[in-house]
Design an enzyme around this catalytic site. Structure first.
Site, short mmCIF file in Angstrom:
data_model
loop_
_atom_site.label_atom_id
_atom_site.label_comp_id
_atom_site.label_asym_id
_atom_site.label_seq_id
_atom_site.Cartn_x
_atom_site.Cartn_y
_atom_site.Cartn_z
N SER A 128 0.82 -1.21 0.00
CA SER A 128 0.00 0.00 0.00
C SER A 128 0.85 1.26 0.00
O SER A 128 2.02 1.26 0.40
CB SER A 128 -0.90 0.02 1.24
OG SER A 128 -1.72 -1.11 1.28
N1 SAH Z 1 -0.27 -5.41 4.05
C1 SAH Z 1 0.53 -5.71 2.86
C2 SAH Z 1 -0.17 -5.43 1.56
C3 SAH Z 1 -1.36 -6.27 1.40
S1 SAH Z 1 -1.85 -6.65 -0.25
C4 SAH Z 1 1.86 -4.99 2.90
O1 SAH Z 1 2.11 -4.22 3.83
O2 SAH Z 1 2.65 -5.25 2.00
C5 SAH Z 1 -3.12 -7.79 0.26
C6 SAH Z 1 -2.60 -9.14 0.64
O3 SAH Z 1 -3.70 -9.89 1.15
C7 SAH Z 1 -2.03 -9.93 -0.54
O4 SAH Z 1 -0.74 -10.34 -0.24
C8 SAH Z 1 -2.99 -11.12 -0.65
O5 SAH Z 1 -2.36 -12.31 -1.08
C9 SAH Z 1 -3.50 -11.24 0.78
N2 SAH Z 1 -4.77 -11.97 0.92
C10 SAH Z 1 -5.86 -11.94 0.09
N3 SAH Z 1 -6.83 -12.77 0.57
C11 SAH Z 1 -6.35 -13.34 1.72
C12 SAH Z 1 -6.85 -14.29 2.63
N4 SAH Z 1 -8.06 -14.86 2.49
N5 SAH Z 1 -6.08 -14.64 3.69
C13 SAH Z 1 -4.84 -14.10 3.86
N6 SAH Z 1 -4.29 -13.20 3.01
C14 SAH Z 1 -5.02 -12.82 1.94
#
Ligand code: SAH
Length: 212
Positions: A61
């Site tokens: 983000s």
């Molecule tokens: N917080 C992260 C960015 C998140 S992007 C950072 O600081 O870099 C969103 C993330 O959520 C992605 O890596 C994606 O794979 C994960 N995601 C999506 N659905 C999910 C689920 N059901 N359980 C765990 N992670 C999930």
């Protein structure tokens, strides 16, 4: 001043101008080396206020959104936090400087392994990680003081709301894809209050563990 520290100062000044006023949040953002969470080729963009691509088609983000979500959590140093969507591990690292312990879950094995290596190198020992489905949450470690979902959900997942303590706060991008709002849920006993903050764009939360 080195090039990186100059860029860091410029970024925190920008965040302050966008009404992020908490000195502990700004200092956490200055402390965590964002360039270590992204691909080498993108490192000169690390201190721009922009979201950037990471592996598995996901994104890290924008610093403003990281700061805004962190601020909305109203963290205290004794808090235990659950993050859904470890991604690069950057948001978890920022939280780890402000809370007692951070539990973070990711559904992509590659992202999970890469984030684990990064956090070990940075010696952020109060972060516990799990490869798993955020829709299940982390029942063994629940209830949590705070929960942050860093992927878009159509509606607030009931399971996660249940894993939040009374007096807890949950932050998530909620709404149909492309129309989500940062949403703040506050729990007081059995009473739930929901408030919409700002319009945001996130990658979607997908059920189950990914094949790769
Ligand atoms: N917080 C992260 C960015 C998140 S992007 C950072 O600081 O870099 C969103 C993330 O959520 C992605 O890596 C994606 O794979 C994960 N995601 C999506 N659905 C999910 C689920 N059901 N359980 C765990 N992670 C999930």
């Amino acid at each position: 001043m080195s090039d990186t520290s100059e860029k860091k100062v410029r970024l925190t000044m920008l965040l302050r101008s966008q009404a992020i006023l908490s000195s502990s949040i700004l200092s956490a953002i200055e402390t965590i080396p964002r360039e270590k969470f992204i691909d080498h080729a993108l490192r000169h963009h690390a201190y721009e206020n922009a979201s950037l691509p990471i592996a598995c088609g996901q994104t890290i983000s924008q610093p403003y959104i990281v700061a805004k979500m962190t601020e909305a959590l109203e963290l205290k140093s004794r808090h235990v936090v659950l993050e859904i969507g470890t991604g690069s591990g950057y948001q978890a690292s920022v939280l780890s400087l402000l809370a007692r312990r951070v539990y973070t879950m990711e559904r992509h094995r590659l992202l999970f392994v890469e984030a684990r290596n990064r956090l070990a190198k940075l010696k952020l020992t109060n972060i516990t990680m799990r490869l798993g489905d955020g829709f299940v949450g982390w029942p063994e470690a629940a209830p949590f003081d705070r929960i942050i979902i860093t992927c878009q959900v159509e509606k607030l997942p009931e399971v996660l709301v249940k894993q939040l303590k009374s007096d807890g706060i949950l932050i998530a991008p909620v709404g149909p894809t492309g129309k989500e709002f940062l949403t703040k849920l506050t729990k007081k006993g059995e009473v739930i209050h929901v408030e919409r903050l700002i319009s945001v764009r996130f990658v979607p939360m997908i059920p189950g563990i990914a094949d790769a």
